[in-house]
Design a protein around this motif. Structure first.
Motif, PDB file in Angstrom:
ATOM      1  N   ASP A  76       0.700  -1.267   0.013  1.00 27.89           N
ATOM      2  CA  ASP A  76      -0.018   0.052   0.023  1.00 27.89           C
ATOM      3  C   ASP A  76       0.850   1.214   0.078  1.00 27.89           C
ATOM      4  OD1 ASP A  76      -2.590   1.690   0.264  1.00 27.89           O
ATOM      5  OD2 ASP A  76      -1.827   1.905   2.368  1.00 27.89           O
ATOM      6  N   ILE A  77       1.855   1.375   0.795  1.00 27.92           N
ATOM      7  CA  ILE A  77       2.849   2.461   0.831  1.00 27.92           C
ATOM      8  C   ILE A  77       3.427   2.608  -0.514  1.00 27.92           C
ATOM      9  CG2 ILE A  77       4.877   3.292   1.961  1.00 27.92           C
ATOM     10  CD1 ILE A  77       3.901   2.096   4.728  1.00 27.92           C
ATOM     11  N   GLU A  78       4.029   1.571  -0.904  1.00 26.34           N
ATOM     12  CA  GLU A  78       4.642   1.353  -2.504  1.00 26.34           C
ATOM     13  C   GLU A  78       3.676   2.016  -3.417  1.00 26.34           C
ATOM     14  OE1 GLU A  78       6.532  -1.925  -5.173  1.00 26.34           O
ATOM     15  OE2 GLU A  78       6.427  -2.408  -3.290  1.00 26.34           O
ATOM     16  N   SER A  79       2.356   1.573  -3.491  1.00 26.81           N
ATOM     17  CA  SER A  79       1.465   2.160  -4.310  1.00 26.81           C
ATOM     18  C   SER A  79       1.251   3.561  -4.152  1.00 26.81           C
ATOM     19  CB  SER A  79       0.257   1.189  -4.386  1.00 26.81           C
ATOM     20  OG  SER A  79      -0.528   1.727  -3.487  1.00 26.81           O
ATOM     21  N   ARG A  80       1.130   4.032  -2.877  1.00 24.18           N
ATOM     22  CA  ARG A  80       0.984   5.443  -2.546  1.00 24.18           C
ATOM     23  C   ARG A  80       2.236   6.468  -3.274  1.00 24.18           C
ATOM     24  NH1 ARG A  80      -3.109   6.468   1.531  1.00 24.18           N
ATOM     25  NH2 ARG A  80      -4.175   4.675   1.971  1.00 24.18           N
ATOM     26  N   ARG A  81       3.355   5.605  -2.893  1.00 25.43           N
ATOM     27  CA  ARG A  81       4.427   6.515  -3.199  1.00 25.43           C
ATOM     28  C   ARG A  81       4.571   6.470  -4.931  1.00 25.43           C
ATOM     29  NH1 ARG A  81       9.747   7.133  -0.905  1.00 25.43           N
ATOM     30  NH2 ARG A  81      11.419   7.621  -2.729  1.00 25.43           N
ATOM     31  N   LEU A  82       4.200   5.623  -5.448  1.00 27.84           N
ATOM     32  CA  LEU A  82       4.216   5.484  -7.128  1.00 27.84           C
ATOM     33  C   LEU A  82       3.311   6.574  -7.500  1.00 27.84           C
ATOM     34  CD1 LEU A  82       4.955   1.937  -8.003  1.00 27.84           C
ATOM     35  CD2 LEU A  82       6.418   3.692  -8.146  1.00 27.84           C
ATOM     36  N   LYS A  83       1.923   6.540  -6.818  1.00 26.26           N
ATOM     37  CA  LYS A  83       0.704   7.552  -7.357  1.00 26.26           C
ATOM     38  C   LYS A  83       1.371   8.870  -7.256  1.00 26.26           C
ATOM     39  CE  LYS A  83      -3.091   4.564  -6.605  1.00 26.26           C
ATOM     40  NZ  LYS A  83      -4.357   4.310  -5.657  1.00 26.26           N
ATOM     41  N   ARG A  84       1.866   9.232  -6.040  1.00 27.66           N
ATOM     42  CA  ARG A  84       2.637  10.470  -5.783  1.00 27.66           C
ATOM     43  C   ARG A  84       3.675  10.860  -6.687  1.00 27.66           C
ATOM     44  NH1 ARG A  84       2.141  15.554  -5.030  1.00 27.66           N
ATOM     45  NH2 ARG A  84       3.625  16.526  -3.465  1.00 27.66           N
ATOM     46  N   LYS A  85       4.542   9.797  -7.133  1.00 29.97           N
ATOM     47  CA  LYS A  85       5.533  10.079  -8.199  1.00 29.97           C
ATOM     48  C   LYS A  85       4.929  10.382  -9.483  1.00 29.97           C
ATOM     49  CE  LYS A  85       9.776   7.804  -9.787  1.00 29.97           C
ATOM     50  NZ  LYS A  85      10.784   6.857  -9.698  1.00 29.97           N
ATOM     51  N   LEU A  86       3.833   9.880  -9.753  1.00 30.08           N
ATOM     52  CA  LEU A  86       3.191  10.131 -11.149  1.00 30.08           C
ATOM     53  C   LEU A  86       2.630  11.587 -11.031  1.00 30.08           C
ATOM     54  CD1 LEU A  86       2.293   8.905 -13.732  1.00 30.08           C
ATOM     55  CD2 LEU A  86       0.256   8.228 -12.724  1.00 30.08           C
ATOM     56  N   ASP A  87       2.140  11.924  -9.762  1.00 31.42           N
ATOM     57  CA  ASP A  87       1.683  13.349  -9.728  1.00 31.42           C
ATOM     58  C   ASP A  87       2.609  14.275  -9.782  1.00 31.42           C
ATOM     59  OD1 ASP A  87      -1.037  12.481  -9.164  1.00 31.42           O
ATOM     60  OD2 ASP A  87      -0.953  12.540  -7.108  1.00 31.42           O
ATOM     61  N   LYS A 102       2.891  17.053 -12.946  1.00 37.22           N
ATOM     62  CA  LYS A 102       2.989  18.475 -12.706  1.00 37.22           C
ATOM     63  C   LYS A 102       4.375  19.060 -13.534  1.00 37.22           C
ATOM     64  CE  LYS A 102       1.237  18.915  -7.855  1.00 37.22           C
ATOM     65  NZ  LYS A 102       2.015  19.292  -6.423  1.00 37.22           N
ATOM     66  N   TYR A 103       5.577  18.322 -13.712  1.00 40.66           N
ATOM     67  CA  TYR A 103       6.530  18.780 -14.609  1.00 40.66           C
ATOM     68  C   TYR A 103       6.069  18.830 -16.091  1.00 40.66           C
ATOM     69  CZ  TYR A 103      10.432  18.565 -11.207  1.00 40.66           C
ATOM     70  OH  TYR A 103      11.498  18.754 -10.026  1.00 40.66           O
ATOM     71  N   VAL A 104       5.287  17.991 -16.355  1.00 38.89           N
ATOM     72  CA  VAL A 104       4.992  17.845 -17.835  1.00 38.89           C
ATOM     73  C   VAL A 104       4.008  18.999 -17.933  1.00 38.89           C
ATOM     74  CG1 VAL A 104       3.427  16.477 -19.501  1.00 38.89           C
ATOM     75  CG2 VAL A 104       5.160  15.259 -18.099  1.00 38.89           C
ATOM     76  N   ASN A 105       3.105  19.385 -17.169  1.00 30.92           N
ATOM     77  CA  ASN A 105       2.159  20.396 -17.165  1.00 30.92           C
ATOM     78  C   ASN A 105       2.694  21.577 -17.516  1.00 30.92           C
ATOM     79  OD1 ASN A 105       0.033  18.402 -17.221  1.00 30.92           O
ATOM     80  ND2 ASN A 105      -0.566  18.766 -14.983  1.00 30.92           N
ATOM     81  N   ARG A 106       3.953  21.829 -16.638  1.00 32.91           N
ATOM     82  CA  ARG A 106       4.870  22.940 -16.625  1.00 32.91           C
ATOM     83  C   ARG A 106       5.662  23.097 -17.704  1.00 32.91           C
ATOM     84  NH1 ARG A 106       6.584  23.427 -10.702  1.00 32.91           N
ATOM     85  NH2 ARG A 106       6.148  21.395 -10.809  1.00 32.91           N
ATOM     86  N   GLN A 107       5.864  21.938 -18.583  1.00 30.93           N
ATOM     87  CA  GLN A 107       6.578  21.947 -19.684  1.00 30.93           C
ATOM     88  C   GLN A 107       8.055  22.125 -19.210  1.00 30.93           C
ATOM     89  OE1 GLN A 107       5.110  24.431 -22.607  1.00 30.93           O
ATOM     90  NE2 GLN A 107       3.415  23.265 -23.241  1.00 30.93           N
ATOM     91  N   GLU A 108       8.261  21.327 -18.190  1.00 30.63           N
ATOM     92  CA  GLU A 108       9.629  21.545 -17.757  1.00 30.63           C
ATOM     93  C   GLU A 108      10.238  20.052 -17.789  1.00 30.63           C
ATOM     94  OE1 GLU A 108       8.667  24.559 -13.808  1.00 30.63           O
ATOM     95  OE2 GLU A 108       9.531  22.603 -13.488  1.00 30.63           O
TER      96      GLU A 108
END
Length: 107
Positions: free
Chosen positions: A61-72, A76-82
């Protein structure tokens, strides 16, 4: 004659009381045995059987939450085109996890 009847009745009552005390004593012993031995044995068996599985579930569960947060964070980088900085993202995730552990430790 009346004294004899009272005496027999009294002796029978005394005997009944003693038998009830023995039954009560046996019941107290059984309750203690169930509460302090059998329940503990069942709890230990449960923890041995399911404790490891619960730990694995929580870890996943912790691992999946970390991966979801990493995806978020990547999003953010993609949305800011960074340019995506995975090292910075991992650092952020590590710091957030440390804060999470502190909160758990304090509760």
């Amino acid at each position: 004659m009346n004294e004899l009847i009272k005496s027999e009745r009294f002796e029978r009552l005394i005997k009944d009381i003693q038998e009830l005390r023995e039954v009560l004593s046996d019941l107290y012993f059984e309750v203690d045995n169930l509460q302090f031995i059998e329940c503990r044995n069942i709890e230990t068996a449960y923890l041995l059987e399911f404790g490891n599985l619960l730990y694995k579930v929580q870890s996943k569960d912790i691992e999946s939450r970390r991966l979801k947060r990493k995806l978020d964070l990547v999003q953010k980088y993609v949305n800011r085109q960074e340019k995506i900085n995975l090292a910075k993202i991992e650092d952020i995730l590590d710091k957030e996890y440390e804060r999470y552990k502190k909160v758990l430790k304090n509760n």
